[in-house]
Design a protein around this motif. Sequence first.
Motif, PDB file in Angstrom:
ATOM      1  N   ARG A   6      -2.681  -5.956  -0.515  1.00 37.99           N
ATOM      2  CA  ARG A   6      -3.357  -7.092  -0.807  1.00 37.99           C
ATOM      3  C   ARG A   6      -2.850  -7.515  -2.341  1.00 37.99           C
ATOM      4  O   ARG A   6      -3.028  -6.736  -3.221  1.00 37.99           O
ATOM      5  CB  ARG A   6      -4.845  -6.531  -1.235  1.00 37.99           C
ATOM      6  CG  ARG A   6      -5.667  -5.992   0.030  1.00 37.99           C
ATOM      7  CD  ARG A   6      -5.952  -7.166   0.999  1.00 37.99           C
ATOM      8  NE  ARG A   6      -6.561  -7.008   2.210  1.00 37.99           N
ATOM      9  CZ  ARG A   6      -7.050  -7.599   3.233  1.00 37.99           C
ATOM     10  NH1 ARG A   6      -7.533  -8.676   2.594  1.00 37.99           N
ATOM     11  NH2 ARG A   6      -7.451  -7.222   4.217  1.00 37.99           N
ATOM     12  N   LEU A   7      -2.671  -8.735  -2.358  1.00 36.16           N
ATOM     13  CA  LEU A   7      -1.987  -9.604  -3.566  1.00 36.16           C
ATOM     14  C   LEU A   7      -3.261  -9.835  -4.540  1.00 36.16           C
ATOM     15  O   LEU A   7      -4.452 -10.302  -4.127  1.00 36.16           O
ATOM     16  CB  LEU A   7      -1.199 -10.750  -3.096  1.00 36.16           C
ATOM     17  CG  LEU A   7      -0.569 -11.306  -4.290  1.00 36.16           C
ATOM     18  CD1 LEU A   7       0.747 -10.482  -4.937  1.00 36.16           C
ATOM     19  CD2 LEU A   7       0.200 -12.760  -3.883  1.00 36.16           C
ATOM     20  N   SER A   8      -3.074  -9.378  -5.814  1.00 38.52           N
ATOM     21  CA  SER A   8      -3.956  -9.564  -6.729  1.00 38.52           C
ATOM     22  C   SER A   8      -4.167 -11.384  -7.048  1.00 38.52           C
ATOM     23  O   SER A   8      -3.219 -12.005  -6.707  1.00 38.52           O
ATOM     24  CB  SER A   8      -3.632  -9.246  -8.147  1.00 38.52           C
ATOM     25  OG  SER A   8      -2.509  -9.611  -8.607  1.00 38.52           O
ATOM     26  N   PRO A   9      -5.168 -11.890  -7.445  1.00 33.13           N
ATOM     27  CA  PRO A   9      -5.499 -13.073  -7.481  1.00 33.13           C
ATOM     28  C   PRO A   9      -4.312 -14.011  -8.447  1.00 33.13           C
ATOM     29  O   PRO A   9      -4.025 -14.993  -8.190  1.00 33.13           O
ATOM     30  CB  PRO A   9      -6.647 -13.193  -8.308  1.00 33.13           C
ATOM     31  CG  PRO A   9      -7.474 -12.146  -7.847  1.00 33.13           C
ATOM     32  CD  PRO A   9      -6.353 -10.922  -7.843  1.00 33.13           C
ATOM     33  N   ASP A  10      -3.913 -13.073  -9.377  1.00 32.10           N
ATOM     34  CA  ASP A  10      -2.907 -13.843 -10.352  1.00 32.10           C
ATOM     35  C   ASP A  10      -1.375 -13.650  -9.714  1.00 32.10           C
ATOM     36  O   ASP A  10      -0.359 -14.012 -10.358  1.00 32.10           O
ATOM     37  CB  ASP A  10      -3.198 -13.456 -11.699  1.00 32.10           C
ATOM     38  CG  ASP A  10      -2.662 -11.871 -11.810  1.00 32.10           C
ATOM     39  OD1 ASP A  10      -2.182 -11.161 -10.913  1.00 32.10           O
ATOM     40  OD2 ASP A  10      -2.926 -11.463 -13.009  1.00 32.10           O
ATOM     41  N   GLY A  11      -1.465 -12.785  -8.646  1.00 33.84           N
ATOM     42  CA  GLY A  11       0.086 -12.655  -7.880  1.00 33.84           C
ATOM     43  C   GLY A  11       0.983 -11.961  -8.672  1.00 33.84           C
ATOM     44  O   GLY A  11       1.905 -11.631  -8.229  1.00 33.84           O
ATOM     45  N   ARG A  12       0.328 -10.792  -9.560  1.00 35.92           N
ATOM     46  CA  ARG A  12       1.127 -10.041 -10.488  1.00 35.92           C
ATOM     47  C   ARG A  12       1.201  -8.695  -9.777  1.00 35.92           C
ATOM     48  O   ARG A  12       2.009  -7.615 -10.100  1.00 35.92           O
ATOM     49  CB  ARG A  12       0.726  -9.790 -11.848  1.00 35.92           C
ATOM     50  CG  ARG A  12       0.678 -11.199 -12.514  1.00 35.92           C
ATOM     51  CD  ARG A  12       0.147 -11.243 -14.106  1.00 35.92           C
ATOM     52  NE  ARG A  12       0.912 -10.246 -14.604  1.00 35.92           N
ATOM     53  CZ  ARG A  12       0.093  -9.345 -15.601  1.00 35.92           C
ATOM     54  NH1 ARG A  12      -1.215  -9.607 -15.990  1.00 35.92           N
ATOM     55  NH2 ARG A  12       0.843  -8.307 -16.193  1.00 35.92           N
ATOM     56  N   TRP A  13       0.058  -8.071  -8.895  1.00 37.12           N
ATOM     57  CA  TRP A  13       0.277  -6.817  -8.667  1.00 37.12           C
ATOM     58  C   TRP A  13      -0.194  -6.906  -6.863  1.00 37.12           C
ATOM     59  O   TRP A  13      -0.739  -7.795  -6.429  1.00 37.12           O
ATOM     60  CB  TRP A  13      -1.035  -6.125  -9.034  1.00 37.12           C
ATOM     61  CG  TRP A  13      -0.454  -5.819 -10.520  1.00 37.12           C
ATOM     62  CD1 TRP A  13      -1.075  -6.322 -11.576  1.00 37.12           C
ATOM     63  CD2 TRP A  13       0.361  -4.801 -10.851  1.00 37.12           C
ATOM     64  NE1 TRP A  13      -0.684  -5.835 -12.730  1.00 37.12           N
ATOM     65  CE2 TRP A  13       0.370  -4.667 -12.432  1.00 37.12           C
ATOM     66  CE3 TRP A  13       0.996  -3.586 -10.299  1.00 37.12           C
ATOM     67  CZ2 TRP A  13       1.077  -3.795 -13.028  1.00 37.12           C
ATOM     68  CZ3 TRP A  13       1.979  -2.807 -11.167  1.00 37.12           C
ATOM     69  CH2 TRP A  13       1.801  -2.877 -12.543  1.00 37.12           C
ATOM     70  N   ILE A  14       0.283  -6.016  -6.236  1.00 34.46           N
ATOM     71  CA  ILE A  14       0.144  -5.726  -4.897  1.00 34.46           C
ATOM     72  C   ILE A  14      -0.815  -4.219  -4.835  1.00 34.46           C
ATOM     73  O   ILE A  14      -0.374  -3.353  -5.280  1.00 34.46           O
ATOM     74  CB  ILE A  14       1.105  -5.783  -3.941  1.00 34.46           C
ATOM     75  CG1 ILE A  14       1.947  -7.098  -4.042  1.00 34.46           C
ATOM     76  CG2 ILE A  14       0.516  -5.269  -2.287  1.00 34.46           C
ATOM     77  CD1 ILE A  14       3.046  -7.002  -3.344  1.00 34.46           C
ATOM     78  N   ALA A  15      -2.113  -4.333  -4.341  1.00 36.25           N
ATOM     79  CA  ALA A  15      -2.895  -3.167  -4.274  1.00 36.25           C
ATOM     80  C   ALA A  15      -2.328  -2.596  -2.622  1.00 36.25           C
ATOM     81  O   ALA A  15      -2.675  -3.700  -1.927  1.00 36.25           O
ATOM     82  CB  ALA A  15      -4.359  -3.162  -4.481  1.00 36.25           C
ATOM     83  N   PHE A  16      -1.975  -1.391  -2.213  1.00 35.08           N
ATOM     84  CA  PHE A  16      -2.099  -1.002  -0.882  1.00 35.08           C
ATOM     85  C   PHE A  16      -2.343   0.344  -0.905  1.00 35.08           C
ATOM     86  O   PHE A  16      -2.777   1.202  -1.627  1.00 35.08           O
ATOM     87  CB  PHE A  16      -0.599  -1.325  -0.492  1.00 35.08           C
ATOM     88  CG  PHE A  16       0.401  -0.384  -1.278  1.00 35.08           C
ATOM     89  CD1 PHE A  16       0.830   0.975  -0.446  1.00 35.08           C
ATOM     90  CD2 PHE A  16       1.010  -0.539  -2.146  1.00 35.08           C
ATOM     91  CE1 PHE A  16       1.967   1.843  -1.204  1.00 35.08           C
ATOM     92  CE2 PHE A  16       1.945   0.266  -2.928  1.00 35.08           C
ATOM     93  CZ  PHE A  16       2.142   1.268  -2.451  1.00 35.08           C
ATOM     94  N   VAL A  17      -2.582   0.816   0.454  1.00 35.46           N
ATOM     95  CA  VAL A  17      -2.946   2.268   0.950  1.00 35.46           C
ATOM     96  C   VAL A  17      -1.608   2.990   1.353  1.00 35.46           C
ATOM     97  O   VAL A  17      -0.935   2.474   2.244  1.00 35.46           O
ATOM     98  CB  VAL A  17      -3.992   2.178   1.984  1.00 35.46           C
ATOM     99  CG1 VAL A  17      -4.261   3.453   2.374  1.00 35.46           C
ATOM    100  CG2 VAL A  17      -5.336   1.472   1.477  1.00 35.46           C
ATOM    101  N   LYS A  18      -1.497   4.295   0.413  1.00 29.70           N
ATOM    102  CA  LYS A  18      -0.245   4.916   1.070  1.00 29.70           C
ATOM    103  C   LYS A  18      -1.005   6.160   1.970  1.00 29.70           C
ATOM    104  O   LYS A  18      -1.781   6.609   1.580  1.00 29.70           O
ATOM    105  CB  LYS A  18       0.342   5.584  -0.193  1.00 29.70           C
ATOM    106  CG  LYS A  18       1.515   6.362   0.304  1.00 29.70           C
ATOM    107  CD  LYS A  18       2.499   6.978  -0.960  1.00 29.70           C
ATOM    108  CE  LYS A  18       3.497   7.851  -0.498  1.00 29.70           C
ATOM    109  NZ  LYS A  18       3.949   8.358  -1.685  1.00 29.70           N
ATOM    110  N   MET A  19      -0.462   6.133   3.223  1.00 28.82           N
ATOM    111  CA  MET A  19      -0.983   7.220   4.060  1.00 28.82           C
ATOM    112  C   MET A  19       0.222   8.138   4.190  1.00 28.82           C
ATOM    113  O   MET A  19       1.163   7.853   4.539  1.00 28.82           O
ATOM    114  CB  MET A  19      -1.482   6.582   5.532  1.00 28.82           C
ATOM    115  CG  MET A  19      -2.229   7.512   6.334  1.00 28.82           C
ATOM    116  SD  MET A  19      -0.979   8.525   7.472  1.00 28.82           S
ATOM    117  CE  MET A  19      -0.226   7.239   8.284  1.00 28.82           C
ATOM    118  N   THR A  20      -0.459   9.386   3.877  1.00 32.01           N
ATOM    119  CA  THR A  20       0.629  10.609   4.145  1.00 32.01           C
ATOM    120  C   THR A  20      -0.271  11.715   5.143  1.00 32.01           C
ATOM    121  O   THR A  20      -1.289  11.517   5.166  1.00 32.01           O
ATOM    122  CB  THR A  20       0.915  11.351   2.873  1.00 32.01           C
ATOM    123  OG1 THR A  20      -0.209  11.547   2.270  1.00 32.01           O
ATOM    124  CG2 THR A  20       1.676  10.202   2.038  1.00 32.01           C
TER     125      THR A  20
END
Length: 161
Positions: free
Chosen positions: A23-37
């Motif tokens: 998921r891209l942050s509204p300002d486009g500076r970060w991506i949040a994602f889920v790391k599955m291990t």
Amino acid sequence: MSDAKRLIDVEDLYRLAAAEDPRLSPDGRWIAFVKMTRDKLKNTTRRAIWLVRPDGSGLRQFTGGDKQDHTPRWSPDGSRLAFVSTRNDKPQIYVIPVDGGEAQAITAARNGAVSPAWSPDGTQLAYLSPVRADEIAAEDAGEEPPPADKWEADQREARRK
């Protein structure tokens, strides 16, 4: 180093990680994602939320622990992330400031809560929560248990109207 190829074995599968639900942050500076291990000793998977810049820099783990953290959703102003976590057995919605701090549970739904979605102004979160047939029957008969929180009380009142 040998150029010989080898087959994938079970141990390789435990070393693999997967990125889910970016998921891209509204300002486009970060991506949040889920790391599955995968946890070989517990024979289960783990999911944690991570942040990374779109160019691949700044990678950092945002949530951690033995439970499942998933479904990150940016607030409209990008200052907070809502997510689902199984920290207290059933999945519930949590919110955490992006610049640091502790995650706060915002639901205590009896059957859990999933699929958070922010309102456009960032003041409210919608979510889904399953309801069993016996709970619906008890509610229809006027035998409902006390509401788990104010939101649930408000929703019950709205359904009666």
